[in-house]
Design a protein around this motif. Structure first.
Motif, PDB file in Angstrom:
ATOM      1  N   GLY A   1      11.608  21.350  59.239  1.00  0.00           N
ATOM      2  CA  GLY A   1      12.979  21.809  59.625  1.00  0.00           C
ATOM      3  C   GLY A   1      12.827  22.885  61.065  1.00  0.00           C
ATOM      4  O   GLY A   1      11.600  23.468  60.986  1.00  0.00           O
TER       5      GLY A   1
ATOM      6  N   CYS B   1       9.665  24.970  60.244  1.00  0.00           N
ATOM      7  CA  CYS B   1       9.347  25.327  58.720  1.00  0.00           C
ATOM      8  C   CYS B   1       8.086  24.416  58.533  1.00  0.00           C
ATOM      9  O   CYS B   1       8.089  23.411  58.512  1.00  0.00           O
ATOM     10  CB  CYS B   1      10.492  24.943  57.873  1.00  0.00           C
ATOM     11  SG  CYS B   1      10.176  25.104  56.032  1.00  0.00           S
TER      12      CYS B   1
ATOM     13  N   CYS C   1       8.548  21.785  55.373  1.00  0.00           N
ATOM     14  CA  CYS C   1       9.472  20.508  55.640  1.00  0.00           C
ATOM     15  C   CYS C   1       9.669  20.025  57.111  1.00  0.00           C
ATOM     16  O   CYS C   1      10.365  19.050  57.295  1.00  0.00           O
ATOM     17  CB  CYS C   1      10.886  20.906  55.018  1.00  0.00           C
ATOM     18  SG  CYS C   1      12.114  21.563  56.195  1.00  0.00           S
TER      19      CYS C   1
ATOM     20  N   CYS D   1      15.712  23.097  54.749  1.00  0.00           N
ATOM     21  CA  CYS D   1      15.358  23.526  53.366  1.00  0.00           C
ATOM     22  C   CYS D   1      15.806  24.898  52.811  1.00  0.00           C
ATOM     23  O   CYS D   1      15.849  25.099  51.921  1.00  0.00           O
ATOM     24  CB  CYS D   1      13.953  23.139  52.840  1.00  0.00           C
ATOM     25  SG  CYS D   1      12.845  24.546  53.576  1.00  0.00           S
TER      26      CYS D   1
HETATM   27 ZN   LIG Z   1      12.024  23.817  55.438  1.00  0.00          ZN
END
Ligand SMILES: [Zn+2]
Length: 256
Positions: free
Chosen positions: A193, A188, A191, A224
């Motif tokens: 992730g 991601c 973020c 997220c």
């Molecule tokens: Zn994320």
């Protein structure tokens, strides 16, 4: 008073304080017992960007205590650097390649995530916290701030030299030989992730009508919960990666 001769190679020479930086070597006077790491930093060079140190032609670690008449040669990190392998300067290797980026290389952090690399970044992260994260999470600290790399806790770090974020990405990818580790569309970008596949049915109520109608394959960020699907955004990412790979190939053929 004891003396030692220092040679700093390549761009390390540019980091030296003015009184030492003019010639290829200089005589260093000292009368205290000090590690070579402390002396190098007192001369202006942050220890993480040193790739190899020799004293009288023998490779040494940062804890070497300088002696009278020593001849010291310091070379910068030179591609390819493999932080997963033990070296005299960094006997404890990293277990995986991951980064933490300073605010002055924020766009580089997003570029690294785009290519699937784990890069922690926060625009409000303070210096002490950056260093602590690099230390405790065993991450490579990326920054353009020389003083940050002089912090004692920093073991693996790099002083990014390019100003343009795309060039910074190419610089870091060349240095750590990351080409074969690219995992597009796996992380991601906002973020950091990890993206995992998700059944369309499970997120149906979160999709806009047109997305629901035209797409079948979806991923969701574990951190997220952001939803990803194929489309113009992903096409832009693929084009960006191709541009980076092309630049890396060109660098390879130039032998730099
Ligand atoms: Zn994320």
């Amino acid at each position: 008073m004891a003396t030692a001769v220092f040679y700093f190679h390549n761009y390390l020479r540019k980091m030296l304080k003015k009184e030492h930086g003019a010639g290829p070597s200089f005589l260093y006077h000292f009368n205290r017992k000090a590690s070579i790491k402390d002396i190098i930093e007192s001369l202006g060079v942050p220890h993480p960007i040193v790739g190899k140190l020799t004293v009288n032609d023998t490779e040494v670690g940062f804890d070497y205590i300088l002696r009278h008449k020593d001849i010291v040669e310091a070379s910068p990190l030179t591609p390819p650097v493999n932080p997963l392998v033990s070296t005299p300067l960094r006997p404890a290797p990293l277990e995986r390649i991951s980064f933490v980026a300073d605010v002055n290389v924020g766009k580089l952090a997003f570029h690294l995530r785009t290519l699937g690399f784990d890069c922690e970044y926060g625009s409000n992260t303070r210096d002490a916290e950056l260093v602590e994260r690099a230390h405790s999470q065993k991450r490579i600290l990326l920054t353009r701030d020389t003083s940050l790399l002089k912090r004692k806790l920093v073991i693996h770090g790099y002083l990014v030299r390019a100003q343009n974020p795309t060039e910074q990405l190419i610089e870091v990818m060349c240095l750590y030989d990351l080409k074969s580790r690219i995992k597009p569309l796996s992380r991601c970008i906002p973020c950091n992730g990890i993206l995992v596949p998700v059944n369309k049915e499970a997120i149906l109520n979160r999709l806009e009508p047109l997305t629901r109608k035209h797409y079948e394959s979806f991923h969701v960020c574990q951190q997220c919960d952001r939803i990803y699907w194929p489309g113009s955004h992903q096409e832009k990412i693929v084009a960006f990666i191709e541009k980076i790979l092309k630049a890396l190939r060109q660098k390879g053929t130039q032998g730099t």
